[in-house]
Design a protein around this motif. Structure first.
Motif, mmCIF file in Angstrom:
data_model
loop_
_atom_site.group_PDB
_atom_site.id
_atom_site.type_symbol
_atom_site.label_atom_id
_atom_site.label_comp_id
_atom_site.label_asym_id
_atom_site.label_seq_id
_atom_site.Cartn_x
_atom_site.Cartn_y
_atom_site.Cartn_z
ATOM 1 N N ASP A 295 2.816 1.330 -5.628
ATOM 2 C CA ASP A 295 1.891 1.228 -4.495
ATOM 3 C C ASP A 295 0.458 0.967 -4.957
ATOM 4 N N PRO B 78 0.827 -1.204 0.000
ATOM 5 C CA PRO B 78 0.000 0.000 0.000
ATOM 6 C C PRO B 78 0.860 1.252 0.000
ATOM 7 N N ASP C 168 -5.093 -0.315 1.439
ATOM 8 C CA ASP C 168 -4.268 -1.053 2.386
ATOM 9 C C ASP C 168 -5.006 -2.290 2.906
#
Length: 442
Positions: free
Chosen positions: A98, A44, A102
């Motif tokens: 990324d 993340p 998350d």
């Protein structure tokens, strides 16, 4: 905006021969294995170190000389270089590292319960499919760029220029304050530390070549009332809801956003905006209506319009709203801004990418669909790097596992969809790095 026909600069016999050799080396199974392994590493925004370390090791095995840049103890970006014989350009193949989520419990308000395969922070594969958070965007892009580099190096193409492969943290349109990451901070860090190229190619969804991308403006409206109490009648003086007037503001804003898009559309950019959320009150205290209700949203910024101008347009909307609804008490702020970026459509890398697109598609490129998606490509262009965006069909259809509706986890990839894009990127690499700088207008 009307697009002129692509400028035709034919391959030399040597270029054509080497292109076919390298194209024959493109290996979908190898790409899929890399994609599976990379997707299986959770990365993340602000926590990409493990994924960067994995890619650094892989890039070195392929034959790239690597270096890294750390943004924090858990955040890392990485670049690799394969040098040519000299007197050529440098070309960067870039993708962020990324993922936009998350997958913490707090994020379920964004994703829902998130049981679908594309939202899991680990990889799964079925036949030619790879599933997992970010398996399509950004990790499908990383795997494709890496496969292009691998096939080219294996073929032993006599490059004059230097091939760069870069991937950075902070590429998602987010601002993770506790990790100091997002809003293109990673790619800017790499550019400032030796990755600055003559040209760049980014890979993003949609099967077109784009020469520009929008920026972003983030706004918050705060509707004010007083803290109330559920046991008090609605007509008691001195008690005003912030929630009910916020509903009116939301409807007004929703009507303004499409007008903003129409007013600011130009080039290939139609800068949309969406209300992201509403925040107020506490679930633990439903007896006490909130004194403030916040509305927040992202509106995209055309490269020919500055964030300051967008701020002025929004201020005019608020002034009109207040004049028509004087009983609503509110204030507002722009709390995030990223300008858009554009490259001259006649620039070498744009024309080269279009030639590659036409070579594989077998038809003229023409006018692409309007674009509103924001990427690190805008930052590259703002830093003066001529950048082409090359894409593939998205979203993938016919998935053999359940995937989320809407944006989801951007994590369902049908590998055969990536291969034509790899061939197009490879074409632009051969076209660009087997020529002298003067042939490229440098």
């Amino acid at each position: 905006m009307e697009f002129n026909p692509t400028k035709q600069v034919p391959f030399s016999a040597e270029q054509a021969e080497w292109y076919e050799k390298a194209k024959a080396n493109l290996n979908p199974k190898r790409l899929q294995q890399l994609l599976f392994e990379l997707t299986n590493i959770h990365s993340p925004t602000g926590a990409t170190r493990d994924a960067a370390d994995y890619m650094q090791q892989h890039m070195e095995k392929v034959g790239l000389k690597t270096k890294t840049h750390d943004l924090s103890p858990i955040s890392r970006s990485v670049m690799g270089e394969y040098r040519g014989s000299g007197n050529g350009a440098s070309l960067l193949l870039y993708a962020p590292l990324d993922t936009h989520l998350d997958r913490t419990p707090e994020e379920e308000i964004l994703s829902g319960e998130g049981q679908e395969a594309d939202l899991q922070p680990y990889a799964q594969q079925v036949d030619d499919w790879v599933f997992g958070l970010g398996a399509s965007n950004p990790k499908g892009m990383i795997a494709t760029h890496t496969e292009v580099c691998t096939a080219l190096i294996e073929a032993g193409i006599p490059l004059k220029g230097n091939l760069l492969l870069g991937m950075a943290d902070g590429g998602m349109p987010v601002d993770i304050k506790e990790r100091h990451s997002g809003m293109s901070n990673g790619v800017i860090g790499l550019l400032n530390r030796g990755m600055y190229p003559d040209f760049a190619i980014i890979m993003k969804p949609w099967n077109w070549i784009y020469h520009e991308e929008p920026g972003m403006a983030w706004f918050k409206i705060r509707v004010r009332g007083t803290m109330g109490y559920a046991g008090i009648p609605h007509d008691v003086p001195g008690f005003r809801s912030s929630v009910v007037p916020a509903a009116t503001v939301i409807q007004e804003l929703q009507a303004w956003l499409p007008e903003y898009t129409k007013r600011n559309t130009s080039g290939v950019i139609a800068p949309h905006g969406w209300i992201a959320g509403v925040r107020g009150g506490q679930m633990e205290r439903p007896a006490f209506p909130s004194a403030v209700t916040d509305i927040f949203f992202d509106v995209r910024v055309n490269p020919r319009v500055s964030p300051a101008d967008v701020k002025a347009q929004f201020a005019a909307f608020i002034a009109d709203l207040k004049a028509r609804q004087p009983e609503i008490e509110l204030d507002w702020e722009m709390y995030g801004s990223v300008p858009g970026g554009t490259t001259d459509p006649d620039n070498w890398i744009i024309q080269s990418a279009k030639r590659g697109w036409e070579h594989i598609e077998g038809r003229p490129h023409g006018m692409p669909d309007y674009l509103a998606g924001q990427t690190d490509g805008a930052a590259l262009r703002r830093y003066g790097v001529p950048t082409a965006r090359v894409g593939w069909p998205w979203p993938a259809t016919g998935a053999p596992m359940p995937v989320a509706e809407g944006l989801g986890g951007m994590g369902a990839t049908y590998v055969p969809d990536l291969m034509p894009c790899a061939e197009k990127i490879l074409y632009a690499v051969v076209d660009t790095l087997m020529r002298d700088r003067r042939e490229l207008g440098l």
